[in-house]
Enzyme design. Structure first.
Site, PDB file in Angstrom:
ATOM      1  N   GLU A   1     -10.095   2.220   3.688  1.00 20.33           N
ATOM      2  CA  GLU A   1      -9.712   3.364   2.831  1.00 20.33           C
ATOM      3  C   GLU A   1     -10.950   3.930   2.120  1.00 20.33           C
ATOM      4  OE1 GLU A   1      -6.301   2.625   0.110  1.00 20.33           O
ATOM      5  OE2 GLU A   1      -7.692   3.126  -1.498  1.00 20.33           O
TER       6      GLU A   1
ATOM      7  N   LYS B   1      -4.814  -6.619   3.475  1.00 20.83           N
ATOM      8  CA  LYS B   1      -4.750  -5.489   2.540  1.00 20.83           C
ATOM      9  C   LYS B   1      -6.137  -5.153   2.000  1.00 20.83           C
ATOM     10  CE  LYS B   1      -3.167  -2.267  -0.211  1.00 20.83           C
ATOM     11  NZ  LYS B   1      -3.793  -2.164  -1.448  1.00 20.83           N
TER      12      LYS B   1
ATOM     13  N   HIS C   1      -7.776  -3.221   4.570  1.00 14.96           N
ATOM     14  CA  HIS C   1      -7.165  -1.883   4.538  1.00 14.96           C
ATOM     15  C   HIS C   1      -7.875  -1.036   3.490  1.00 14.96           C
ATOM     16  CE1 HIS C   1      -4.516   0.936   2.401  1.00 14.96           C
ATOM     17  NE2 HIS C   1      -3.901   1.164   3.557  1.00 14.96           N
ATOM     18  N   ASN C   2      -8.100  -1.623   2.326  1.00 13.75           N
ATOM     19  CA  ASN C   2      -8.740  -0.868   1.246  1.00 13.75           C
ATOM     20  C   ASN C   2     -10.206  -0.578   1.551  1.00 13.75           C
ATOM     21  OD1 ASN C   2      -6.268  -1.155   0.008  1.00 13.75           O
ATOM     22  ND2 ASN C   2      -7.127  -1.556  -1.993  1.00 13.75           N
TER      23      ASN C   2
ATOM     24  N   SER D   1       0.837  -1.193   0.000  1.00  5.31           N
ATOM     25  CA  SER D   1       0.000   0.000   0.000  1.00  5.31           C
ATOM     26  C   SER D   1       0.873   1.243   0.000  1.00  5.31           C
ATOM     27  CB  SER D   1      -0.920   0.039   1.221  1.00  5.31           C
ATOM     28  OG  SER D   1      -1.672   1.252   1.177  1.00  5.31           O
TER      29      SER D   1
HETATM   30  C1  6PG Z   1      -3.130   1.443  -1.729  1.00 10.82           C
HETATM   31  C2  6PG Z   1      -4.372   1.662  -2.556  1.00 10.82           C
HETATM   32  C3  6PG Z   1      -4.217   0.985  -3.867  1.00 10.82           C
HETATM   33  C4  6PG Z   1      -5.199   1.460  -4.906  1.00 10.82           C
HETATM   34  C5  6PG Z   1      -6.460   0.689  -4.890  1.00 10.82           C
HETATM   35  C6  6PG Z   1      -7.716   1.451  -4.751  1.00 10.82           C
HETATM   36  O1  6PG Z   1      -3.292   0.932  -0.632  1.00 10.82           O
HETATM   37  O2  6PG Z   1      -2.063   1.805  -2.197  1.00 10.82           O
HETATM   38  O3  6PG Z   1      -5.485   1.125  -1.916  1.00 10.82           O
HETATM   39  O4  6PG Z   1      -4.234  -0.373  -3.635  1.00 10.82           O
HETATM   40  O5  6PG Z   1      -5.334   2.812  -4.975  1.00 10.82           O
HETATM   41  O6  6PG Z   1      -6.376   0.004  -6.089  1.00 10.82           O
HETATM   42  O7  6PG Z   1      -8.354   1.500  -5.949  1.00 10.82           O
HETATM   43  P1  6PG Z   1      -9.861   1.793  -6.241  1.00 10.82           P
HETATM   44  O8  6PG Z   1     -10.247   3.027  -5.495  1.00 10.82           O
HETATM   45  O9  6PG Z   1      -9.811   2.019  -7.706  1.00 10.82           O
HETATM   46  O10 6PG Z   1     -10.658   0.599  -5.892  1.00 10.82           O
END
Ligand code: 6PG
Length: 517
Positions: free
Chosen positions: A222, A215, A218-219, A143
């Protein structure tokens, strides 16, 4: 591409933005790299970049460390054994495509292939078995986007432990670093000058699949973090008439306090940016249709499959979905009525800003609570031992959700560990339960303002419903069980009988007898 005689430490396959920057980061840390991409322009690109970076760097030793390969056989013969090969190709079929090509090119059993893409965790699990007779398939989610890859990402490795021992020094060198005393990131933005002190943002996560699962969550977090900030932006602009610049200034102020995060910081920067074409704030010229690559969706799906409530993360995925239905929204904006817009006074705006700051903090706590609980529940199902204090630690720098807040989560898990208690839900940690108790009234006021103004705030409000659900000793699921038993004889348990004892009422009979099933 020149001839070589010496053997290289690490192979990197796939030289898109992430692979290229990982290769340069590895080279900065004094490991030599054999790099390959199907597109020879990308190979030339990484070599040229290394040359330029080295010329500008403070390193006295000027010899270049990245070597470009023409094909995979050349790469294999130029690597030290057992080979360490970093894959940076899109998730899905390309990963298996490269693995098959590596087998054809003669990869050996002891060699290690590290998938650094955003692969689906169950694919990683399958791949470990599928390639076990050919090489060690290892995974390490990354990430931090392109700058993270170049100057220090957060790395979530998992799989074969022996492979990890071989990779660990390289991973610890290239990862982002945190000041052990303050828990704050040690910034690095300069080529050739890696940070060598501090705690590296990488730790062995667990068996195959565990790193990619972590991960993925994590996303998911995010997605929620991003959507929360976006909801604040809409409330402040549509509800309180604040300009992009005013909101940027507010976000900068918030970034100095408990809402500090990389995402808050870049949101302020995005809001401040003027459009080179029209001169207006760029954000006002960007079409309001959000993209997604799937990791947030996977998190929401996993939460539904496991039965772990993660409504704020799921709402963040839905918010992106509804954003893409632009033409429906345009039509319905003319058809459906909402409350009359009322111009707020300056006092009302100031009061709202304070409430919103609390609401964002509380919703953030709730969405992290969801993410961590999800990891815990999946870990139980898979029999993984996840170290949550360590996971929070490696998210303090390098990754997209980095924030000082992660230090509080680290401390919450550490203190639970010291007291020998399992922190089933972050809301149970005193530091968060107390903060939420103090701020919850403001959170409610912010949500009610959003509702009364007719401005959607799905993440801020679903987080509040999550909080309130967990505050309820009794939920209306008693009535729900009654309904299920009524139409489907699905039975229910009683509050006055031992758990597991099932009852059914004969709803259709005149006497309505109760049966123990
Ligand atoms: C990271 C990000 C990275 C990427 C994702 C999100 O942790 O560096 O999460 O993995 O930006 O692909 O992408 P989307 O918003 O397009 O789903």
């Amino acid at each position: 591409m020149e001839n070589h005689t010496k053997l290289y430490d690490v192979g990197v396959i796939g030289l898109g933005v992430m692979g290229k920057n990982l290769a340069l980061n590895i080279a900065d840390n004094r490991y030599s790299v054999a790099a390959f991409d199907l597109d020879s322009v990308k190979v030339e690109g990484v070599l040229a970049q290394e040359k330029a970076d080295r010329a500008n760097s403070k390193q006295t030793e000027q010899s270049l460390r990245v070597h470009g390969c023409n094909n995979l056989s050349e790469m294999l013969s130029s690597l030290e054994k057992p080979r360490v090969i970093v894959l940076s190709v899109p998730a899905g079929a390309p990963v298996d495509g490269v693995c098959s090509s590596l087998i054809e090119a003669g990869i050996e059993l002891d060699d290690i292939v590290i998938d650094t893409g955003n692969s689906l965790w169950t694919d990683t699990l399958d791949r470990e078995g599928r390639y076990a007779d050919n090489f060690t398939f290892f995974s390490s989610a990354v990430s931090g986007g392109e700058m993270g890859a170049r100057f220090g990402p957060s790395l979530m490795p998992s799989g074969n432990k022996k492979a990890w021992d071989r990779i660990k020094p390289i991973w610890e060198a290239i990862a982002a670093k945190v000041d052990a005393k303050t828990g704050l990131p040690i910034e690095r933005q300069e080529p050739g000058n890696p940070v060598t002190e501090g705690e590296p943002c990488t730790t062995y996560i667990g068996p195959a699949g565990a790193g990619h699962y972590v991960k993925m969550v994590h996303n998911g977090i995010e997605y929620a973090d991003m959507q929360l900030i976006c909801e604040a932006y809409q409330l402040l602009s549509d509800g309180f008439g604040m300009s992009a610049d005013e909101i940027a200034n507010l976000f900068e102020r918030w970034n100095q306090g408990s809402l500090n995060s990389y995402l808050m910081e870049i949101s302020a920067e995005v809001l401040k940016q003027a459009d080179p074409l029209s001169g207006k704030p760029l954000v006002e010229m960007i079409l309001d249709k959000a993209g997604q690559k799937g990791t947030g969706l996977w998190t929401a799906v996993s939460s539904l499959q496991i039965g772990c409530p993660a409504p704020t993360i799921a709402e963040a995925v839905y918010a992106r979905a509804v954003s893409t239905q632009k033409s429906q929204r345009v039509q319905l904006s003319q058809l459906l009525s909402g409350p009359q817009a009322v111009k707020p006074s300056d006092e009302e705006r100031e009061a709202f800003i304070e409430q919103l700051e609390s609401a964002l903090y509380c919703a953030k706590v709730a969405s992290y609570a969801q993410g961590f609980q999800l990891m815990a529940m999946n870990a139980k199902e898979r029999n993984w031992t996840l170290e949550f204090a360590e996971i929070a630690k490696i998210w303090r720098a390098g990754c997209i959700i980095r924030a000082t807040f992660l230090q509080s989560i680290t401390q919450a898990y550490q203190s639970a560990e010291r007291s020998g208690v399992e922190l089933e839900n972050l809301l149970m940690a005193e530091t968060f339960s107390q903060a939420l108790s103090t701020k919850q009234l403001d959170w409610r006021k912010a949500v009610s303002t959003a509702v009364l103004k007719g401005i959607p705030a799905p993440c801020i409000s679903s987080a509040l419903a999550y909080y309130d659900s967990y505050r309820c000793e009794t939920l209306p699921a008693n009535l729900l069980q009654g309904q299920r038993d009524y139409f489907g004889a699905h039975t229910f348990e009683r509050t006055d009988k031992p758990a597991g004892e099932k009852y059914h009422l004969n709803w259709s009979s005149v006497k309505r007898e109760l049966d123990k099933v």
